[in-house]
Motif scaffolding. Structure first.
Motif, PDB file in Angstrom:
ATOM      1  N   LYS A  57     -12.286  45.943 -16.477  1.00 32.76           N
ATOM      2  CA  LYS A  57     -12.256  47.213 -15.746  1.00 32.76           C
ATOM      3  C   LYS A  57     -10.952  47.437 -14.979  1.00 32.76           C
ATOM      4  CE  LYS A  57     -17.132  48.056 -15.335  1.00 32.76           C
ATOM      5  NZ  LYS A  57     -18.220  48.476 -14.464  1.00 32.76           N
ATOM      6  N   PHE A  58     -10.096  46.435 -14.943  1.00 35.18           N
ATOM      7  CA  PHE A  58      -8.852  46.526 -14.178  1.00 35.18           C
ATOM      8  C   PHE A  58      -7.666  46.503 -15.134  1.00 35.18           C
ATOM      9  CE2 PHE A  58     -12.111  44.489 -11.724  1.00 35.18           C
ATOM     10  CZ  PHE A  58     -12.138  45.267 -10.586  1.00 35.18           C
ATOM     11  N   GLU A  59      -6.850  47.517 -15.058  1.00 35.04           N
ATOM     12  CA  GLU A  59      -5.688  47.596 -15.935  1.00 35.04           C
ATOM     13  C   GLU A  59      -4.420  47.609 -15.091  1.00 35.04           C
ATOM     14  OE1 GLU A  59      -3.909  50.273 -19.571  1.00 35.04           O
ATOM     15  OE2 GLU A  59      -6.005  50.502 -18.973  1.00 35.04           O
ATOM     16  N   PRO A  60      -3.531  46.650 -15.318  1.00 37.37           N
ATOM     17  CA  PRO A  60      -2.293  46.598 -14.525  1.00 37.37           C
ATOM     18  C   PRO A  60      -1.428  47.840 -14.732  1.00 37.37           C
ATOM     19  CG  PRO A  60      -2.584  44.611 -15.856  1.00 37.37           C
ATOM     20  CD  PRO A  60      -3.626  45.569 -16.286  1.00 37.37           C
ATOM     21  N   THR A  61      -0.692  48.182 -13.686  1.00 40.71           N
ATOM     22  CA  THR A  61       0.204  49.339 -13.738  1.00 40.71           C
ATOM     23  C   THR A  61       1.658  48.953 -13.509  1.00 40.71           C
ATOM     24  OG1 THR A  61      -0.114  49.760 -11.381  1.00 40.71           O
ATOM     25  CG2 THR A  61      -1.603  50.902 -12.916  1.00 40.71           C
ATOM     26  N   LEU A  62       1.915  47.663 -13.252  1.00 37.35           N
ATOM     27  CA  LEU A  62       3.254  47.234 -12.858  1.00 37.35           C
ATOM     28  C   LEU A  62       3.403  45.731 -13.079  1.00 37.35           C
ATOM     29  CD1 LEU A  62       5.872  48.071 -11.164  1.00 37.35           C
ATOM     30  CD2 LEU A  62       4.556  47.388  -9.156  1.00 37.35           C
ATOM     31  N   HIS A  63       4.621  45.299 -13.408  1.00 35.71           N
ATOM     32  CA  HIS A  63       4.974  43.876 -13.422  1.00 35.71           C
ATOM     33  C   HIS A  63       5.794  43.603 -12.161  1.00 35.71           C
ATOM     34  CE1 HIS A  63       3.785  42.802 -17.529  1.00 35.71           C
ATOM     35  NE2 HIS A  63       4.238  44.000 -17.895  1.00 35.71           N
ATOM     36  N   VAL A  64       5.369  42.623 -11.356  1.00 34.46           N
ATOM     37  CA  VAL A  64       6.131  42.249 -10.163  1.00 34.46           C
ATOM     38  C   VAL A  64       6.756  40.874 -10.356  1.00 34.46           C
ATOM     39  CG1 VAL A  64       4.758  43.709  -8.629  1.00 34.46           C
ATOM     40  CG2 VAL A  64       4.131  41.311  -8.934  1.00 34.46           C
ATOM     41  N   LYS A  68       6.942  37.513 -24.342  1.00 37.00           N
ATOM     42  CA  LYS A  68       7.354  38.817 -24.876  1.00 37.00           C
ATOM     43  C   LYS A  68       6.293  39.856 -24.516  1.00 37.00           C
ATOM     44  CE  LYS A  68      10.813  36.769 -26.813  1.00 37.00           C
ATOM     45  NZ  LYS A  68      11.829  36.383 -25.878  1.00 37.00           N
ATOM     46  N   LEU A  69       6.720  40.898 -23.836  1.00 40.05           N
ATOM     47  CA  LEU A  69       5.810  41.948 -23.394  1.00 40.05           C
ATOM     48  C   LEU A  69       6.161  43.259 -24.080  1.00 40.05           C
ATOM     49  CD1 LEU A  69       5.947  41.073 -19.605  1.00 40.05           C
ATOM     50  CD2 LEU A  69       4.137  40.476 -21.214  1.00 40.05           C
ATOM     51  N   ALA A  70       5.153  43.984 -24.508  1.00 38.61           N
ATOM     52  CA  ALA A  70       5.378  45.264 -25.174  1.00 38.61           C
ATOM     53  C   ALA A  70       4.485  46.349 -24.572  1.00 38.61           C
ATOM     54  CB  ALA A  70       5.115  45.123 -26.665  1.00 38.61           C
ATOM     55  N   ASP A  71       4.168  46.223 -23.284  1.00 40.24           N
ATOM     56  CA  ASP A  71       3.250  47.176 -22.661  1.00 40.24           C
ATOM     57  C   ASP A  71       3.962  48.367 -22.014  1.00 40.24           C
ATOM     58  OD1 ASP A  71       4.305  46.096 -20.299  1.00 40.24           O
ATOM     59  OD2 ASP A  71       2.568  44.826 -19.960  1.00 40.24           O
ATOM     60  N   ASN A  72       5.282  48.308 -21.909  1.00 38.41           N
ATOM     61  CA  ASN A  72       6.069  49.397 -21.330  1.00 38.41           C
ATOM     62  C   ASN A  72       5.727  49.716 -19.883  1.00 38.41           C
ATOM     63  OD1 ASN A  72       7.641  49.852 -23.669  1.00 38.41           O
ATOM     64  ND2 ASN A  72       5.895  50.931 -24.576  1.00 38.41           N
ATOM     65  N   LEU A  73       5.115  48.771 -19.160  1.00 39.17           N
ATOM     66  CA  LEU A  73       4.847  48.980 -17.734  1.00 39.17           C
ATOM     67  C   LEU A  73       6.151  48.877 -16.953  1.00 39.17           C
ATOM     68  CD1 LEU A  73       1.606  46.876 -17.136  1.00 39.17           C
ATOM     69  CD2 LEU A  73       1.805  49.355 -17.391  1.00 39.17           C
ATOM     70  N   PRO A  74       6.262  49.590 -15.841  1.00 42.45           N
ATOM     71  CA  PRO A  74       7.454  49.451 -15.008  1.00 42.45           C
ATOM     72  C   PRO A  74       7.522  48.042 -14.410  1.00 42.45           C
ATOM     73  CG  PRO A  74       5.887  50.993 -14.019  1.00 42.45           C
ATOM     74  CD  PRO A  74       5.323  50.569 -15.337  1.00 42.45           C
ATOM     75  N   MET A 110       1.712  34.066 -16.423  1.00 42.64           N
ATOM     76  CA  MET A 110       1.690  35.133 -15.419  1.00 42.64           C
ATOM     77  C   MET A 110       0.240  35.286 -14.996  1.00 42.64           C
ATOM     78  SD  MET A 110       2.062  38.691 -17.502  1.00 42.64           S
ATOM     79  CE  MET A 110       0.643  39.402 -18.295  1.00 42.64           C
ATOM     80  N   THR A 111       0.016  36.049 -13.954  1.00 42.87           N
ATOM     81  CA  THR A 111      -1.355  36.324 -13.558  1.00 42.87           C
ATOM     82  C   THR A 111      -1.477  37.792 -13.178  1.00 42.87           C
ATOM     83  OG1 THR A 111      -3.215  35.551 -12.221  1.00 42.87           O
ATOM     84  CG2 THR A 111      -1.064  35.711 -11.125  1.00 42.87           C
ATOM     85  N   THR A 112      -2.697  38.269 -13.134  1.00 40.94           N
ATOM     86  CA  THR A 112      -2.966  39.659 -12.781  1.00 40.94           C
ATOM     87  C   THR A 112      -3.878  39.650 -11.561  1.00 40.94           C
ATOM     88  OG1 THR A 112      -2.812  40.275 -15.108  1.00 40.94           O
ATOM     89  CG2 THR A 112      -3.865  41.856 -13.638  1.00 40.94           C
ATOM     90  N   GLN A 123      -6.351  49.036  -4.259  1.00 38.54           N
ATOM     91  CA  GLN A 123      -5.059  49.631  -3.933  1.00 38.54           C
ATOM     92  C   GLN A 123      -4.092  49.561  -5.106  1.00 38.54           C
ATOM     93  OE1 GLN A 123      -4.518  51.136  -0.786  1.00 38.54           O
ATOM     94  NE2 GLN A 123      -6.728  50.875  -0.973  1.00 38.54           N
ATOM     95  N   THR A 124      -4.153  48.441  -5.845  1.00 38.22           N
ATOM     96  CA  THR A 124      -3.223  48.230  -6.941  1.00 38.22           C
ATOM     97  C   THR A 124      -3.758  47.174  -7.892  1.00 38.22           C
ATOM     98  OG1 THR A 124      -0.881  47.828  -7.438  1.00 38.22           O
ATOM     99  CG2 THR A 124      -1.885  46.415  -5.789  1.00 38.22           C
ATOM    100  N   CYS A 125      -3.216  47.157  -9.089  1.00 36.23           N
ATOM    101  CA  CYS A 125      -3.490  46.101 -10.058  1.00 36.23           C
ATOM    102  C   CYS A 125      -2.169  45.810 -10.749  1.00 36.23           C
ATOM    103  CB  CYS A 125      -4.555  46.534 -11.058  1.00 36.23           C
ATOM    104  SG  CYS A 125      -4.971  45.237 -12.255  1.00 36.23           S
ATOM    105  N   VAL A 126      -1.660  44.588 -10.587  1.00 32.65           N
ATOM    106  CA  VAL A 126      -0.337  44.250 -11.110  1.00 32.65           C
ATOM    107  C   VAL A 126      -0.347  42.895 -11.812  1.00 32.65           C
ATOM    108  CG1 VAL A 126       0.801  45.573  -9.278  1.00 32.65           C
ATOM    109  CG2 VAL A 126       0.512  43.114  -9.009  1.00 32.65           C
TER     110      VAL A 126
END
Length: 132
Positions: A99-106, A116-122, A37-39, A19-22
């Protein structure tokens, strides 16, 4: 898609799609995993199963359960009543985590200031990504 704990005593399978990967920055996930952090992936309850001995369950807060291998202590998942019907499995426990790439930071408001994050995820405030 399969996953397991460090010692292999606790194993699980996931039927795609997820459903999601965050990436989660909440203090509870950080403490359970001893990481900044964790994914995790979110999968419907009908799309996953334990395939060996079930892990131990720890009720970390009202309405939240976290699992870990009783033998080696590997954290494996969490479940929240706020997101009923979905199990969240840690990507690092998957056999092929690449195989799993996050799409969001929660829970971004809990991010450690030195990370420091530079992935530009929402980003999403709070761990409940279903709120949007």
């Amino acid at each position: 898609m399969c996953g397991r704990c460090l010692c292999g005593a606790t194993r699980f399978e996931v039927d795609p799609p997820v459903q999601t990967c965050v990436n989660c920055h909440c203090e509870s996930c950080r403490r359970q995993c001893s990481a900044p952090m964790t994914t995790y992936i979110g999968v419907l309850d009908t799309q996953w199963r334990w395939t060996s001995e079930a892990p131990k369950v720890y009720k970390s807060s009202p309405g939240v359960e976290r699992t870990f291998c009783e033998n080696c202590g590997t954290p494996l998942s969490f479940r929240s009543e706020k997101m009923s019907g979905v199990m969240h499995l840690y990507v690092a426990a998957m056999d092929e985590p690449e195989k799993f790439e996050p799409t969001l930071h929660v829970a971004y408001e809990e991010k450690l200031p030195w990370l420091k994050l530079a992935d530009n995820l929402p980003t999403c405030i709070g761990p409940d990504y279903t709120r949007g």
